[in-house]
Scaffold this active site. Structure first.
Site, PDB file in Angstrom:
ATOM      1  N   ASN A   1      -0.926   3.885  -0.397  1.00  0.00           N
ATOM      2  CA  ASN A   1      -1.908   2.806  -0.255  1.00  0.00           C
ATOM      3  C   ASN A   1      -2.286   2.683   1.210  1.00  0.00           C
ATOM      4  OD1 ASN A   1      -3.470   0.453  -0.987  1.00  0.00           O
ATOM      5  ND2 ASN A   1      -1.867  -0.786  -0.039  1.00  0.00           N
TER       6      ASN A   1
ATOM      7  N   HIS B   1      -3.617  -0.118   3.944  1.00  0.00           N
ATOM      8  CA  HIS B   1      -3.685  -1.574   4.108  1.00  0.00           C
ATOM      9  C   HIS B   1      -4.224  -1.869   5.507  1.00  0.00           C
ATOM     10  CE1 HIS B   1      -2.583  -5.776   3.585  1.00  0.00           C
ATOM     11  NE2 HIS B   1      -2.014  -5.734   4.774  1.00  0.00           N
TER      12      HIS B   1
ATOM     13  N   SER C   1      -2.529   0.714   8.086  1.00  0.00           N
ATOM     14  CA  SER C   1      -1.284   1.409   7.753  1.00  0.00           C
ATOM     15  C   SER C   1      -1.416   2.108   6.409  1.00  0.00           C
ATOM     16  CB  SER C   1      -0.128   0.397   7.648  1.00  0.00           C
ATOM     17  OG  SER C   1      -0.022  -0.394   8.817  1.00  0.00           O
TER      18      SER C   1
ATOM     19  N   ASP D   1       2.465  -4.321  -0.455  1.00  0.00           N
ATOM     20  CA  ASP D   1       2.213  -3.866   0.926  1.00  0.00           C
ATOM     21  C   ASP D   1       3.516  -3.616   1.683  1.00  0.00           C
ATOM     22  OD1 ASP D   1      -0.526  -6.197   1.026  1.00  0.00           O
ATOM     23  OD2 ASP D   1      -0.494  -4.098   0.391  1.00  0.00           O
TER      24      ASP D   1
END
Ligand code: GRF
Length: 197
Positions: free
Chosen positions: A108, A110, A137, A146
């Protein structure tokens, strides 16, 4: 044999475009699916224009039944047989069951310097806090929102006249560099974090 990459998105898909554009030549991965929770997501049209298979499962009919939505989402995802799943502006919170299914193979991006500012409104929070730096990030997705092992980070200065929008634009430009760099390294089996600049 190329690593098969599925990309999940909810919006315009600028990160998806950069990821897909990077997977050419001697890159160890290729995009095999772009999947959204919103049938009207602009990123689906951009994927179609790039010749990438797409699918959409509207989350709204599932009215908060996350497990039922994820079961429906998993059908096209499993059918694509991805080796790697990239969340790229995918705005639905995933259950532990889903993240466990893809643990170690789901990434992911973020828009903050994790572990600072998990969740939403990251740019406004960085400005409000008077931070000198902000950024983005890329991390492995785990059950914690997250959270998860860091795979890359890019830093940008926060300017005195920044608004959340101007800072977001500066960070997004770095996302477009960072995420492809992380994916290339990750697909080659290297989890050494990419740190920019
Ligand atoms: C990016 O800012 C990303 O950090 C956040 O959602 C946005 C996605 O934008 N998760 P796009 O859909 O890739 O243009």
């Amino acid at each position: 044999m190329s690593q098969r990459v599925a990309i999940l998105l909810s919006g315009g898909g600028s990160n998806m475009v950069k990821l897909a554009e990077s997977m050419v030549g001697d890159h160890p991965a290729r995009p095999v699916l772009v999947l959204s929770n919103d049938p009207a997501a602009g990123g689906l049209e951009r994927a179609r224009e790039m010749g990438i298979p797409t699918a959409a499962v509207d989350h709204r009919p599932f009215r908060g039944d996350r497990a039922a939505f994820e079961a429906a989402l998993s059908a096209p995802l499993e059918a694509a047989r991805p080796d790697i799943v990239c969340l790229a502006g995918f705005m639905r919170v995933l259950t532990e069951g889903f993240t466990r299914r893809w643990q170690g193979r789901m990434l992911n991006i973020h828009p903050s310097l994790l572990p600072k500012y998990r969740g939403l409104n990251t740019h406004a929070r960085a400005i409000e806090a008077g931070d000198a730096e902000a950024g983005c990030s890329v991390h492995e997705v785990t059950a914690e929102l997250d959270d998860g092992p860091l795979l890359g980070q890019a830093r940008v200065p926060v300017r005195p006249d920044d608004t959340p929008a101007t800072l977001a634009a500066r960070v997004l430009a770095q996302e477009h560099i960072l995420y492809p760099a992380v994916l290339r390294r990750f697909a080659a089996g290297d989890r050494t974090p990419v740190l920019l600049p």
